[in-house]
Design an enzyme around this catalytic site. Structure first.
Site, PDB file in Angstrom:
ATOM      1  N   GLU A 253       0.601  -1.186  -0.211  1.00 20.22           N
ATOM      2  CA  GLU A 253       0.077   0.014   0.109  1.00 20.22           C
ATOM      3  C   GLU A 253       1.184   1.469  -0.123  1.00 20.22           C
ATOM      4  O   GLU A 253       2.284   1.313   0.692  1.00 20.22           O
ATOM      5  CB  GLU A 253      -0.944  -0.258   1.130  1.00 20.22           C
ATOM      6  CG  GLU A 253      -2.198   1.550   1.413  1.00 20.22           C
ATOM      7  CD  GLU A 253      -2.716   1.835   2.422  1.00 20.22           C
ATOM      8  OE1 GLU A 253      -3.918   2.188   2.102  1.00 20.22           O
ATOM      9  OE2 GLU A 253      -2.443   0.535   3.770  1.00 20.22           O
TER      10      GLU A 253
ATOM     11  N   LYS B  22      -9.977   0.999  -1.748  1.00 20.96           N
ATOM     12  CA  LYS B  22      -9.876   0.286  -0.687  1.00 20.96           C
ATOM     13  C   LYS B  22     -11.534   0.786   0.342  1.00 20.96           C
ATOM     14  O   LYS B  22     -11.724   2.200   0.075  1.00 20.96           O
ATOM     15  CB  LYS B  22      -8.601   1.737  -0.031  1.00 20.96           C
ATOM     16  CG  LYS B  22      -8.763   0.305   1.910  1.00 20.96           C
ATOM     17  CD  LYS B  22      -7.457   1.171   2.125  1.00 20.96           C
ATOM     18  CE  LYS B  22      -7.290   1.088   3.425  1.00 20.96           C
ATOM     19  NZ  LYS B  22      -6.369   1.804   4.296  1.00 20.96           N
TER      20      LYS B  22
ATOM     21  N   CYS C 255      -4.837  -3.194   3.171  1.00 19.45           N
ATOM     22  CA  CYS C 255      -4.583  -2.790   4.721  1.00 19.45           C
ATOM     23  C   CYS C 255      -6.047  -2.896   5.711  1.00 19.45           C
ATOM     24  O   CYS C 255      -6.406  -3.909   6.315  1.00 19.45           O
ATOM     25  CB  CYS C 255      -3.784  -1.476   4.836  1.00 19.45           C
ATOM     26  SG  CYS C 255      -2.862  -0.796   6.354  1.00 19.45           S
TER      27      CYS C 255
END
Length: 279
Positions: free
Chosen positions: A44, A115, A155
């Protein structure tokens, strides 16, 4: 579908200098290619870490120079590259998207995942408000790499098990988790969460991460990029430095584990009444 998938994870330290970061990412990608993997996955924010102003000033579009270089690199190496995430500009006035791009060996952008869960938390005595910079995505994505269904996540998503269950139900045998995980939470949560998601959904979890200090406050990212198998065992982990970890995934293990402990087939969606909690 092939019963093997060879994956390479790139671990790297990220700065506020885009040119340095991108050059390092491409160098490590080319190093990974020496092992002839099917797919190379970056972490990321491999492109940039910095202030809110840095993100907005240095953001690129999906057809900008960094993704273009990675498309050229994928074509040159004849391999899939998953471009971890970058903060991408969608329009001039709005917030950015934290986007994961899947690039195929022909250099084409095959899939994108924005995301879904922005990082909003108080960690290490500091408040992090990712929603000031990025708009959350709203689409759960399973891509196809050499015939293997691969789920995409990033994440902070790892803390939302509903998303990973949906990825598994959509057919994912492998789930990617590019991350910049904080040291404060990483030492206690990183491995535990990855193993939990692998065990619950009986999938391989492939999690490349950044390591070391990052701007603007010299916070530490945890690193320890790792691969977890469908039984929940760690089968690969990086050391605390820039580098590449390559591992061949035996996809027959997914079906073997699901036959031995058939938890997915014993789900009871008829009694899971989520509507009373969805507000």
């Amino acid at each position: 579908m092939t019963n093997k998938l060879k994956v390479s994870m790139v671990q790297m330290q990220v700065t506020d200098q885009v040119e340095i970061n991108v050059q390092k990412a491409i160098e490590l990608t080319k190093e990974a290619a020496k092992s002839n993997p099917d797919v190379i996955v970056l972490p990321e924010n491999f492109h940039l870490m910095g202030t809110k102003q840095d993100f907005f000033e240095k953001a690129e579009t999906i057809d900008g120079p960094t993704i273009t270089k990675l498309r050229e690199t994928a074509r040159e190496l004849s391999t899939y590259i998953v471009a971890g995430t970058m903060k991408l500009r969608v329009n001039e006035d709005g917030k950015l998207k934290n986007t994961c791009c899947v690039i195929n060996p022909e250099g084409e952008i095959q899939d994108v995942y924005d995301k879904i869960h922005t990082f909003n938390a108080q960690v290490g005595g500091r408040t992090h408000d990712g929603s000031q910079v990025e708009d959350a995505g709203d689409r759960i994505v399973v891509t196809n790499i050499k015939g293997v269904p691969v789920g995409l996540s990033v994440c902070f998503d790892i803390r939302f098990p509903e998303m990973f269950r949906i990825l598994a139900l959509k057919g994912a045998k492998v789930i990617l988790v590019p991350a910049i995980f904080m040291l404060h939470t990483g030492k206690d949560h990183w491995e535990v969460l990855l193993r939990a998601r692998a065990i619950e959904n009986q999938v391989f979890m492939v999690a490349p991460a950044t390591h070391g200090k990052f701007p603007p406050h010299d916070d530490w990212s945890y690193g320890r990029s790792m691969v977890i198998d469908p039984w929940g065992l760690m089968i690969a982990q990086s050391s605390d430095k820039d580098g590449v970890v390559t591992v061949e995934l035996d996809l027959d293990l997914v079906e073997d584990v699901r036959k031995r402990v058939p938890s997915l087939s014993q789900r009871r969606p008829d009694v899971y009444n989520w509507s009373e909690f969805d507000h």
